[in-house]
Design a protein around this motif. Structure first.
Motif, PDB file in Angstrom:
ATOM      1  N   ASN A  23      74.672 -46.211  25.608  1.00 36.25           N
ATOM      2  CA  ASN A  23      73.875 -45.764  24.472  1.00 36.25           C
ATOM      3  C   ASN A  23      72.520 -46.477  24.494  1.00 36.25           C
ATOM      4  O   ASN A  23      72.464 -47.694  24.495  1.00 36.25           O
ATOM      5  CB  ASN A  23      74.651 -46.111  23.193  1.00 36.25           C
ATOM      6  CG  ASN A  23      73.976 -45.615  21.943  1.00 36.25           C
ATOM      7  OD1 ASN A  23      72.757 -45.459  21.902  1.00 36.25           O
ATOM      8  ND2 ASN A  23      74.760 -45.363  20.921  1.00 36.25           N
ATOM      9  N   PRO A  24      71.410 -45.731  24.522  1.00 34.67           N
ATOM     10  CA  PRO A  24      70.093 -46.365  24.654  1.00 34.67           C
ATOM     11  C   PRO A  24      69.756 -47.306  23.501  1.00 34.67           C
ATOM     12  O   PRO A  24      68.843 -48.120  23.627  1.00 34.67           O
ATOM     13  CB  PRO A  24      69.125 -45.179  24.680  1.00 34.67           C
ATOM     14  CG  PRO A  24      69.879 -44.045  24.111  1.00 34.67           C
ATOM     15  CD  PRO A  24      71.307 -44.274  24.466  1.00 34.67           C
ATOM     16  N   PHE A  25      70.488 -47.211  22.400  1.00 34.85           N
ATOM     17  CA  PHE A  25      70.206 -48.076  21.253  1.00 34.85           C
ATOM     18  C   PHE A  25      71.074 -49.328  21.263  1.00 34.85           C
ATOM     19  O   PHE A  25      70.986 -50.143  20.368  1.00 34.85           O
ATOM     20  CB  PHE A  25      70.447 -47.320  19.940  1.00 34.85           C
ATOM     21  CG  PHE A  25      69.368 -46.331  19.616  1.00 34.85           C
ATOM     22  CD1 PHE A  25      68.925 -46.170  18.321  1.00 34.85           C
ATOM     23  CD2 PHE A  25      68.792 -45.563  20.611  1.00 34.85           C
ATOM     24  CE1 PHE A  25      67.934 -45.264  18.019  1.00 34.85           C
ATOM     25  CE2 PHE A  25      67.797 -44.661  20.314  1.00 34.85           C
ATOM     26  CZ  PHE A  25      67.359 -44.503  19.012  1.00 34.85           C
ATOM     27  N   TYR A  37      68.351 -54.117  26.768  1.00 35.53           N
ATOM     28  CA  TYR A  37      68.665 -52.708  26.551  1.00 35.53           C
ATOM     29  C   TYR A  37      68.812 -52.021  27.912  1.00 35.53           C
ATOM     30  O   TYR A  37      68.219 -52.468  28.899  1.00 35.53           O
ATOM     31  CB  TYR A  37      67.553 -52.051  25.737  1.00 35.53           C
ATOM     32  CG  TYR A  37      67.603 -52.421  24.287  1.00 35.53           C
ATOM     33  CD1 TYR A  37      68.458 -51.754  23.420  1.00 35.53           C
ATOM     34  CD2 TYR A  37      66.831 -53.453  23.789  1.00 35.53           C
ATOM     35  CE1 TYR A  37      68.524 -52.103  22.085  1.00 35.53           C
ATOM     36  CE2 TYR A  37      66.889 -53.814  22.448  1.00 35.53           C
ATOM     37  CZ  TYR A  37      67.738 -53.133  21.606  1.00 35.53           C
ATOM     38  OH  TYR A  37      67.822 -53.467  20.285  1.00 35.53           O
ATOM     39  N   HIS A  46      67.541 -49.499  29.337  1.00 35.64           N
ATOM     40  CA  HIS A  46      66.361 -49.060  30.097  1.00 35.64           C
ATOM     41  C   HIS A  46      65.631 -50.231  30.737  1.00 35.64           C
ATOM     42  O   HIS A  46      64.732 -50.026  31.535  1.00 35.64           O
ATOM     43  CB  HIS A  46      65.423 -48.269  29.189  1.00 35.64           C
ATOM     44  CG  HIS A  46      64.781 -49.096  28.117  1.00 35.64           C
ATOM     45  ND1 HIS A  46      65.354 -49.304  26.897  1.00 35.64           N
ATOM     46  CD2 HIS A  46      63.625 -49.781  28.103  1.00 35.64           C
ATOM     47  CE1 HIS A  46      64.570 -50.084  26.171  1.00 35.64           C
ATOM     48  NE2 HIS A  46      63.512 -50.388  26.879  1.00 35.64           N
ATOM     49  N   PRO A  65      72.796 -42.263  15.047  1.00 35.77           N
ATOM     50  CA  PRO A  65      71.639 -43.149  15.268  1.00 35.77           C
ATOM     51  C   PRO A  65      70.677 -42.635  16.329  1.00 35.77           C
ATOM     52  O   PRO A  65      69.468 -42.798  16.197  1.00 35.77           O
ATOM     53  CB  PRO A  65      72.277 -44.462  15.740  1.00 35.77           C
ATOM     54  CG  PRO A  65      73.711 -44.358  15.478  1.00 35.77           C
ATOM     55  CD  PRO A  65      74.068 -42.928  15.365  1.00 35.77           C
ATOM     56  N   VAL A  66      71.211 -42.008  17.366  1.00 37.57           N
ATOM     57  CA  VAL A  66      70.339 -41.547  18.445  1.00 37.57           C
ATOM     58  C   VAL A  66      69.554 -40.310  18.029  1.00 37.57           C
ATOM     59  O   VAL A  66      68.401 -40.130  18.420  1.00 37.57           O
ATOM     60  CB  VAL A  66      71.184 -41.275  19.717  1.00 37.57           C
ATOM     61  CG1 VAL A  66      70.304 -40.825  20.853  1.00 37.57           C
ATOM     62  CG2 VAL A  66      71.932 -42.520  20.120  1.00 37.57           C
ATOM     63  N   PRO A 123      65.920 -40.497  14.992  1.00 36.99           N
ATOM     64  CA  PRO A 123      64.461 -40.401  15.172  1.00 36.99           C
ATOM     65  C   PRO A 123      63.987 -38.955  15.279  1.00 36.99           C
ATOM     66  O   PRO A 123      62.969 -38.597  14.684  1.00 36.99           O
ATOM     67  CB  PRO A 123      64.220 -41.130  16.497  1.00 36.99           C
ATOM     68  CG  PRO A 123      65.370 -42.040  16.652  1.00 36.99           C
ATOM     69  CD  PRO A 123      66.533 -41.364  16.004  1.00 36.99           C
ATOM     70  N   LEU A 130      62.229 -46.857  15.665  1.00 32.78           N
ATOM     71  CA  LEU A 130      63.652 -46.581  15.826  1.00 32.78           C
ATOM     72  C   LEU A 130      64.067 -46.499  17.287  1.00 32.78           C
ATOM     73  O   LEU A 130      65.232 -46.635  17.610  1.00 32.78           O
ATOM     74  CB  LEU A 130      64.012 -45.272  15.122  1.00 32.78           C
ATOM     75  CG  LEU A 130      63.959 -45.314  13.595  1.00 32.78           C
ATOM     76  CD1 LEU A 130      64.185 -43.932  13.019  1.00 32.78           C
ATOM     77  CD2 LEU A 130      65.007 -46.260  13.068  1.00 32.78           C
ATOM     78  N   ASP A 131      63.118 -46.268  18.170  1.00 31.50           N
ATOM     79  CA  ASP A 131      63.468 -46.066  19.568  1.00 31.50           C
ATOM     80  C   ASP A 131      63.221 -47.338  20.380  1.00 31.50           C
ATOM     81  O   ASP A 131      62.081 -47.746  20.547  1.00 31.50           O
ATOM     82  CB  ASP A 131      62.616 -44.918  20.121  1.00 31.50           C
ATOM     83  CG  ASP A 131      63.105 -44.485  21.491  1.00 31.50           C
ATOM     84  OD1 ASP A 131      63.770 -45.311  22.150  1.00 31.50           O
ATOM     85  OD2 ASP A 131      62.819 -43.362  21.893  1.00 31.50           O
ATOM     86  N   PRO A 132      64.288 -47.951  20.887  1.00 33.71           N
ATOM     87  CA  PRO A 132      64.100 -49.213  21.625  1.00 33.71           C
ATOM     88  C   PRO A 132      63.199 -49.053  22.846  1.00 33.71           C
ATOM     89  O   PRO A 132      62.483 -49.979  23.209  1.00 33.71           O
ATOM     90  CB  PRO A 132      65.516 -49.611  22.026  1.00 33.71           C
ATOM     91  CG  PRO A 132      66.352 -48.427  21.811  1.00 33.71           C
ATOM     92  CD  PRO A 132      65.686 -47.573  20.800  1.00 33.71           C
TER      93      PRO A 132
END
Ligand SMILES: Nc1ncnc2c1ncn2[C@@H]1O[C@H](COP(=O)(O)OP(=O)(O)OP(=O)(O)O)[C@@H](O)[C@H]1O
Ligand SMILES: [Mg+2]
Lengths: 248, 297
Positions: A96-98, A140, A142, B188-189, B192, B269-271
């Motif tokens: 999950n990218p978050f 993270y 990425h 959550p994804v 945004p 919100l976006d890492p």
């Protein structure tokens, strides 16, 4: 018997919702997998390997037939929790990218109702096992290379010490030397944790290196299942041809 | 929450947020904030210029323009926000169900959306207002009924893309429930995306509601609304252009603030965007140091 698959069929609808035409992806698949065994599944692109993988993981249901994990239906998610895990091919979307690395590894541990503190303390060790240092915890996905992501995924998969892990082309997107490192890592982890693997790949050499038995899939049917030691004297002409292509 | 703190570092975002907050608070407490009664007519003060008592002057009926602007926040912004919230919520629920479960659920829900979307929006809104009767409530209801399908469509395709990703497959494989996957991995994804599409349509909804009020289908006469104020000022567009300025600028400022804030929210919100931004700031700092170094040398 850890996994027993009996006359499984799977087809997908071709075209729209109301079209009657169906594409038969898996036909009459039956095999068994023992506890702690490493079974390789090889076959050409489109032969239904990933589909079979999804069925084995209980993500999708077969149209017919049954898949039992320790005698219980694998579709029941309680049966899978903590016992079954997976590593997939696409390292760009396998975390999950978050989520940070830490949160990603925590997910299966918390599913097993482990206390958060206890789970957190295990993460360093798990990362160490796959050759990453604790500084990766807060990163993270990425910010990691493909090989590092796959290592994190492997750490995440072994975290609950499952009885079986399914790898769907888990090393195919990595380059040669990293592939070798990861294969070596998987071999060592398997000894340490006493786990079984189901190793889906189209790379026979990698399969031969790590697996005990190899199943050859062709157009959704099992062509042959052979012990790795007897890979030299396979029966079917299709498998022979596959092997010759590698040797040539 | 940790990520929201990053919004504070963005000056434009902070400015936008304060504009929106001040406007919202002013709208809620309009009776206390407004200097005059917005509906009080003073024929002797028609088109009067700004004075200390009437800070932005008086309109064609001698009413206080500032007070009308402040009272106009309620229908023009707050009720539009309620309508937006309702349609985005319905759209999200439908979009999440359709995009996550696919198959028959998806087919059924999307056909319903297709039916709604196949009618031209303005005509359907007019028809709904015709059925429910002219009035601001009917307008808001018509908006919610017409807009949710559009949100559902967009949210569905975004959810569908995330539902196919390998981390969702992994979560399913280790036995996470659908509910847990939705809450942990999909909401959550997709958030945004939802924030951006809803804030960008917030601006256009404010304009559309004003448009309907302009046609006399929304807010009724004595009450204040920005679009209607703009319409009233239209008669004197060439002789007294400053009367269009007040409501016009207010709409532009509020809509831009919302759009800037939505951009900032998306970044926060976006890492991925967040860290690249940090790196950029780092680079800028580094180059600034270099320049200073050159200056000294
Ligand atoms: N969800 C789906 N809907 C429709 N058809 C599908 C679906 N998943 C797979 N198929 C079809 O099933 C066949 C087998 O696909 P699968 O992904 O299992 O192949 P594979 O052996 O994993 O190939 P590769 O080596 O390229 O990964 C393909 O022809 C594909 O079109
Ligand atoms: Mg595949």
């Amino acid at each position: 018997m850890l996994l027993s698959v009996e006359s499984v069929e799977k087809s997908y609808r071709k075209g729209g919702l109301f079209s009657k035409e169906r594409e038969h992806v898996l036909k009459n698949i039956s095999f068994e997998c023992k506890l702690g065994e490493c079974l390789g599944i090889i076959g050409e692109s489109g032969s239904g390997k990933s589909t079979l993988g999804r069925l084995l993981l209980g993500i999708e249901k077969p149209d017919r037939g049954s898949i039992l994990f320790e005698g219980k239906k694998v579709e029941d998610r309680k049966v899978r929790t903590g016992n079954l895990s997976a590593v997939f091919q696409d390292y760009t979307s396998s975390i999950n990218p978050f989520y940070t690395v830490e949160e990603a590894i925590l997910e299966p541990l918390q599913m097993k109702r482990k206390a958060r503190e206890e789970a957190l303390s295990e993460i360093d060790h798990l990362l160490y096992q796959v050759g990453l240092d604790p500084s990766y915890r807060k990163k993270y996905p990425h910010e990691l290379s493909g090989g590092e992501v796959q290592r994190v995924c492997i750490a995440r998969a072994v975290s609950t010490e499952p009885k079986c892990i399914l790898f769907d082309e888990a090393i195919s997107s990595l380059d040669g030397s990293v592939q070798m490192q990861v294969l070596e890592l998987l071999k060592n982890l398997r000894k340490r944790y006493d786990m079984g693997y189901i190793f889906i790949t189209h790379d026979i050499q990698a399969a031969a290196y790590i697996c005990d038995r190899i199943m050859v899939l062709r157009n959704g049917e099992i062509e042959e299942i052979v012990e790795v030691e007897q890979l030299k004297d396979v029966q079917s002409t299709y498998t022979k041809k596959l092997l010759q292509m590698i040797i040539a | 929450m940790k990520r929201l703190q990053n919004v504070w570092k963005d000056k434009v975002a902070v400015l936008s947020l304060s504009i929106i907050t001040v406007t919202t608070v002013a709208g809620i407490f309009a009776p206390f904030v407004a200097p005059n009664d917005p509906e009080e007519v003073h024929m002797e003060l028609r088109f009067a210029s700004a004075s200390w008592e009437y800070l932005l002057g008086n309109d064609h009926l001698g009413r206080c323009v500032l007070s009308r602007l402040i009272y106009g926040i309620r229908p023009s912004m707050l009720w539009v926000f309620v309508a937006l919230l309702l349609s985005v919520s319905i759209g999200s629920i439908v979009g999440f169900l359709a995009g996550y479960f696919r198959g028959k659920t998806d087919a059924f829900l999307m056909r319903v959306c297709d039916v709604i979307l196949s009618f031209p929006g303005y005509v359907m809104t007019l028809a709904i207002i015709g059925i429910l009767g002219v009035g601001f409530e009917s307008l808001i209801i018509a908006f919610v009924l017409m807009k949710w399908a559009w949100f559902a469509r967009i949210i569905r395709s975004s959810v569908m893309q995330y539902a196919e990703s390998d981390y969702v497959k992994f979560a399913k494989a280790i036995g996470a429930s659908n509910m847990a996957i939705m809450i942990r991995h999909i909401v959550p994804v997709a958030l945004p995306d939802i924030a951006v599409i809803s804030s960008s349509s917030f601006g256009s909804m404010i304009l559309q509601i004003s448009g309907f009020s302009f046609l006399g289908l929304g807010i009724q006469a004595p009450e204040a609304e920005w679009g209607m104020m703009l319409n009233e000022a239209r008669d004197v567009m060439f002789s007294r252009p400053e009367f269009m300025l007040a409501p016009g600028l207010t709409i532009v400022i509020v809509v831009s603030a919302i759009n800037y804030l939505s951009d900032a929210l998306q970044v926060a919100l976006d890492p991925k965007l967040m860290t690249s931004k940090h790196k950029q700031q780092g680079l800028e700092a580094a180059s600034a140091v270099k320049l200073e170094g050159k200056g000294v040398a």
